[in-house]
Every structure is written in structure tokens, then in C-alpha cells.
Design a protein around this motif. Structure first.
Motif, PDB file in Angstrom:
ATOM      1  N   CYS A 291       0.865  -1.176   0.000  1.00  0.00           N
ATOM      2  CA  CYS A 291       0.000   0.000   0.000  1.00  0.00           C
ATOM      3  C   CYS A 291       0.908   1.234   0.000  1.00  0.00           C
ATOM      4  O   CYS A 291       2.129   1.116  -0.077  1.00  0.00           O
ATOM      5  CB  CYS A 291      -0.920  -0.017   1.213  1.00  0.00           C
ATOM      6  SG  CYS A 291      -0.056   0.267   2.759  1.00  0.00           S
ATOM      7  N   HIS A 293       2.047   2.965   2.221  1.00  0.00           N
ATOM      8  CA  HIS A 293       3.042   3.054   3.301  1.00  0.00           C
ATOM      9  C   HIS A 293       4.310   2.243   3.026  1.00  0.00           C
ATOM     10  O   HIS A 293       5.271   2.341   3.791  1.00  0.00           O
ATOM     11  CB  HIS A 293       2.412   2.622   4.631  1.00  0.00           C
ATOM     12  CG  HIS A 293       1.257   3.504   5.023  1.00  0.00           C
ATOM     13  ND1 HIS A 293       1.442   4.760   5.553  1.00  0.00           N
ATOM     14  CD2 HIS A 293      -0.082   3.327   4.920  1.00  0.00           C
ATOM     15  CE1 HIS A 293       0.256   5.320   5.778  1.00  0.00           C
ATOM     16  NE2 HIS A 293      -0.679   4.466   5.399  1.00  0.00           N
ATOM     17  N   HIS A 298       0.714  -6.530   1.382  1.00  0.00           N
ATOM     18  CA  HIS A 298      -0.495  -7.124   1.949  1.00  0.00           C
ATOM     19  C   HIS A 298      -0.942  -8.297   1.080  1.00  0.00           C
ATOM     20  O   HIS A 298      -1.144  -8.128  -0.119  1.00  0.00           O
ATOM     21  CB  HIS A 298      -1.630  -6.102   1.982  1.00  0.00           C
ATOM     22  CG  HIS A 298      -1.408  -4.978   2.944  1.00  0.00           C
ATOM     23  ND1 HIS A 298      -1.639  -5.113   4.284  1.00  0.00           N
ATOM     24  CD2 HIS A 298      -0.967  -3.706   2.770  1.00  0.00           C
ATOM     25  CE1 HIS A 298      -1.356  -3.967   4.898  1.00  0.00           C
ATOM     26  NE2 HIS A 298      -0.939  -3.091   3.994  1.00  0.00           N
ATOM     27  N   CYS A 353       0.274  -2.367   9.831  1.00  0.00           N
ATOM     28  CA  CYS A 353       0.516  -1.312   8.845  1.00  0.00           C
ATOM     29  C   CYS A 353      -0.424  -0.146   9.163  1.00  0.00           C
ATOM     30  O   CYS A 353      -1.585  -0.372   9.494  1.00  0.00           O
ATOM     31  CB  CYS A 353       0.248  -1.850   7.446  1.00  0.00           C
ATOM     32  SG  CYS A 353       0.571  -0.652   6.148  1.00  0.00           S
ATOM     33  N   CYS A 355      -2.112   1.662   7.423  1.00  0.00           N
ATOM     34  CA  CYS A 355      -3.300   1.795   6.561  1.00  0.00           C
ATOM     35  C   CYS A 355      -4.534   1.161   7.182  1.00  0.00           C
ATOM     36  O   CYS A 355      -5.642   1.394   6.740  1.00  0.00           O
ATOM     37  CB  CYS A 355      -3.035   1.186   5.180  1.00  0.00           C
ATOM     38  SG  CYS A 355      -3.028  -0.619   5.155  1.00  0.00           S
TER      39      CYS A 355
HETATM   40 ZN   LIG Z   1      -0.849  -1.055   4.453  1.00  0.00          ZN
END
Ligand SMILES: [Zn+2]
Length: 480
Positions: A291, A293, A298, A353, A355
Motif C-alpha cells: 500500500c 506506506h 499485503h 501497517c 493503513c
Molecule cells: Zn498497508
């Protein structure tokens, strides 16, 4: 069997299968939500709810796999019987298989192999599509996709690209070869159907020469590049050093790549854009993606179960510990994978994470365990060598490793060929620095040979294919 499909007399026209009738799209999107809905719900599911969903899909996948001759034979030989596996906890009891088993299955039942579960005598006709693995030696390995298998892969490609910044009307330039290998076409389908962005299929450097790629990129205002990091780096360097155009002025926002151990920082610097890593295969499409970050990839856990295990004992590894990835699909109809030993080395990324995704993450792909070179008792990965080359600013990141037996001494030697970043670089200095660094990091003495930029093109195939060659092992000529 599949090959009979090709030998049958023509079916009546009314029986020609139609792609859109082969699928209930609304139902499919409930099961595998596309972006952006995916991010509100499925991506934030609690671990317990995710496990329940996985288990249900896994048991369905097991039932399906038992209908396929490849698994009947492979599991039967290990004494397994249908119904033995009752939950995800039993996963470890299932014997894994590898690409060698797939090749053997193709040899036994050409041309597709008996792991593709399709019986024209029993099954309704399906519109099928075929793509392959990259394949550097022999015939590439084919994979057939049913509409549902393919469409789930498209949905996931769309999720991945959304995570990495692709939005409606964006121009996405796909620099992957458009032929047998799956990557290019899968990107096109995912972008077109599930992001609202516009795929521009320039293909590899052999299909659209690098300078034309750059002209198109600038004229049509490309926002995202999809390709192999080595080629995207090459395009940036041609732009910067030969055409005297700053790649950072082009408005490229993301570089969508399989990063592996290639150096992210230098790639991002050339383009002034974020480089996002992804893990994918021709059998599965994208299994995991970073993602915004950039803290590991993932896993799309509603479609895949990934395990990371010790290559020798096959016991699960703790987060942060490296092992090989075993893949289990949770959606495939024609050729489900149950504990497929991918030979790819990674580790589960520890921690969460920012997110907010509840799905587990894997670290980068450190190499392929079957790409490992044993040199005088030390295990070496060409990819790891590439990582060290990438850190050195006097080199441009290109490399190829040549292993041979020295004629005079009979000793096995590896020479790492690299390209100097520009003409101002002293090549003897670069050779010396890199050789010292290899010794320091890998504990083994390697020769280094530095050449001018572009000097390795022919050996690596960089500007003509998207399957770049990093290892030439002359000890075993039959293995290419
Ligand atoms: Zn993430």
C-alpha cells in the motif's frame, strides 16, 4: 481430457460460450469486492472473520481439487482420502508440490497437464484464455483460465493498482511484454475493467523502442508506469542522460513493479515517484501488494492462503524469519493450487501497517531458492548480488553473474558484470569497491568487471525482453 477439446468436431453455433453469460458478476463482486468497496470492508475484516471466510473457501477448494487427476494421484500416493482435511488446521498435513510436479504432469498429459480440471465430455463449454510463465528454457508453462478464475484475478489486479494510486482516467503505461507471458495482459484487464484508468500497452522495449516509449509517455501524460524495475530504470536513464530530459519533470506518480531486491531508493530518485512492490505469478495473478506506506506487501487473504515455511523441515516460520512461500488458492476452478511450493523466499512482516488493513504482509521477495548458486560451499542468490550493486551510486544497477570453472585451476569462479553509472566513473575503482563489498556482505570472493552503460544489454536482454537474465551458469551448459 483437455486436448480432446481441440479435436472435437465443431459444436453448433448456439453452443458457443459467451463470456458475460459464463459469470454472475454481481455475485462474484459480493464474493471478491473490487476497489474501492474492498478497502471499506474486506480489507478491515477481523482476523477471526477472515479465518472463517478462508476456511469455508479452503474446504470448497479441497473438494474441487479432489476432482482433478493431478491431486488424486499426488494426495493418493501420500495416503490421503477425500474428507481427511476438515479445517484449515489440517493444512500442514497436505503434501506440497512444486514446479517440477507441474512439469511432470505436463509431460504425462500434454499439452496442458492433468492439473487443469476440464472434461469437455462432462463440463459445459467455457470461454478460455491461456497465458504462460516467462520460461527461459524449453517451452513456457501454460495455464488456462476459466472466466471466473480470470475475473477474480482481474478484480485483485484492480485492488492492487488502486492501493498504489491508480484512479479513473489516469494513463497507465504498461511496459511488460504482450505475448505469451501473463503479466502484460493481466495488467490490461485489471486496469481497464477495475480501476477506470486507461491502459496504454507499449509493451517491452522490443515492442516499442525506448525512445518511442518516452515520446508516448510525455505526449499522452502517463501517470503510472507498470514494468520490470530494471527496464523502468533503463528508460529513466535514457531520458536523463541521452535525451537530457529530467524524468522527474514528467509527472509520473507511481512505478508499479515486482521490486524483489532491486534498489527502491535509486529508482524513486530517478523518477521522483514512489515505487511499489507486488508479488504475482502466472498461475495466480497478484497475491500480495504494497500500500502507500510501503511496509511489506499485503496478501489478498480472501483469495490466497500463504504460508512461509522452512525449506528443509517445512515447518512454519515466525514473522520476520525467512522461508519459502507455499501458496494455496481460495477461488480457482480450473487449476486450484493447494500448498504449491513457489520456491520464492520471503518472510511475514511483523507488526501492523498504518493503513489499517488486517491482512498479513510479506516482506520483499529475497530470491528464488531454486535460483541459488552454490559456489565453493557458499549459497549465493543473484538477486542479493543485484541488491548490493544497486546500493553503489557509481554503478547504474545493471548486472549479470557468470559462473564458470576456471580452465587453469578447475576452481569455480563467479564474475559479476556491472555497468558504470556514467563516463566520469573510474571503472577500476568501481570494480575494487564492489569486490570488497561482496566479500564483506557475502563472505566470498567474486570478480567484478565494470563496463560502459548499455554494455550488458545483449547478455541480460534488458531492452528486448521483459525477462531479464541475471545468471549465466556455464558449469551446466544444458541448463542455459
Ligand atoms: Zn498497508
Amino acid at each position: 481430457m483437455t486436448q480432446q477439446l481441440l479435436r472435437q468436431s465443431p459444436r453448433p453455433a448456439s453452443a458457443i460460450p459467451r463470456y458475460y453469460r459464463a459469470l454472475d458478476f454481481e455475485q462474484l463482486w459480493q464474493e471478491f469486492p473490487p476497489a474501492p468497496e474492498y478497502f471499506d470492508e474486506r480489507n478491515r475484516l477481523s482476523r477471526d472473520a477472515l479465518r472463517t471466510l478462508q476456511e469455508e473457501r479452503f474446504l470448497t477448494q479441497m473438494e474441487r481439487a479432489w476432482q482433478i487427476p493431478f491431486y488424486q494421484r499426488h494426495w493418493g500416493a501420500a495416503g490421503m482420502e477425500p474428507g481427511d482435511i476438515r479445517s484449515l488446521d489440517d493444512l500442514l498435513k497436505i503434501p506440497p508440490f512444486s514446479v517440477h510436479d507441474l512439469r511432470e504432469a505436463i509431460g504425462r498429459n500434454p499439452p496442458w497437464g492433468d492439473f487443469i480440471g476440464l472434461d469437455p465430455a462432462r463440463d459445459a463449454p467455457l470461454p478460455l484464455v491461456l497465458q504462460t510463465s516467462g520460461g527461459t528454457t524449453g517451452l513456457p508453462r501454460p495455464m488456462l483460465y476459466s472466466p471466473r478464475d480470470r475475473e477474480v484475478m482481474n478484480v485483485i489486479t484492480g485492488r492492487r493498482l488502486y492501493m498504489q494510486g491508480v484512479r479513473p482516467f489516469d494513463i497507465v503505461q504498461v511496459m511488460l511484454s504482450l505475448g505469451l507471458a501473463n503479466g502484460g495482459f493481466l495488467a490490461r484487464e485489471g486496469i481497464w475493467k477495475y480501476t477506470g484508468a486507461v491502459p496504454v500497452m507499449t509493451g517491452s522495449g522490443a515492442q516499442t523502442p525506448t525512445r518511442r516509449q518516452i515520446e508516448i509517455m510525455r505526449a499522452w501524460k502517463t501517470r503510472h508506469l507498470v514494468g520490470f524495475p530494471a527496464y523502468i530504470r533503463h528508460v529513466g536513464l535514457v531520458m536523463r542522460d541521452e535525451l537530457k530530459i529530467d524524468p522527474r519533470s514528467c509527472g509520473i506518480q507511481s512505478l508499479i513493479v515486482h521490486l524483489g531486491v532491486e534498489d527502491r531508493v535509486s529508482l524513486q530518485e530517478i523518477w521522483g515517484a514512489r515505487a511499489y512492490d507486488t508479488y504475482g505469478t502466472n498461475e495466480c495473478g497478484s497475491l500480495a501488494a504494497e500500500c502507500e506506506h510501503q511496509r511489506g506487501m499485503h496478501v489478498f487473504e480472501d483469495a490466497f492462503m500463504l504460508e512461509i515455511v522452512d525449506p528443509d523441515t517445512q515447518q512454519p516460520k515466525a514473522p520476520g524469519e525467512k522461508g519459502v512461500i507455499f501458496q494455496t488458492t481460495l477461488f480457482k476452478h480450473l487449476a486450484p493450487l493447494v500448498r504449491f511450493n513457489s520456491n520464492d523466499l520471503s518472510a511475514f512482516a511483523p507488526g501492523d501497517c498504518p493503513c489499517g488493513s488486517t491482512h498479513r504482509r510479506i516482506e520483499r521477495i529475497y530470491g528464488r531458492s531454486d535460483n541459488m548458486v552454490k559456489l565453493r560451499g557458499t549459497n549465493l542468490f543473484p538477486e542479493a548480488i543485484g541488491g548490493i550493486v544497486g546500493e553503489n551510486r557509481a554503478a547504474n544497477g545493471e548486472y549479470v553473474c557468470i559462473v564458470e570453472r576456471a580452465a587453469a585451476t578447475g576452481r569455480e569462479e563467479m564474475t559479476v558484470w556491472v555497468e558504470a553509472a556514467d563516463r566520469a566513473v573510474s571503472r577500476p575503482d568501481l570494480e575494487k569497491t564492489l569486490a570488497a563489498r561482496f566479500k564483506e556482505v557475502l563472505g566470498v570472493t567474486l570478480s567484478v568487471k565494470a563496463v560502459e552503460r548499455g554494455g550488458l544489454d545483449e547478455m541480460t536482454g534488458l531492452s528486448t525482453t521483459s525477462k531479464v537474465r541475471r545468471l549465466i551458469d556455464k558449469r551446466h551448459p544444458e541448463q542455459d
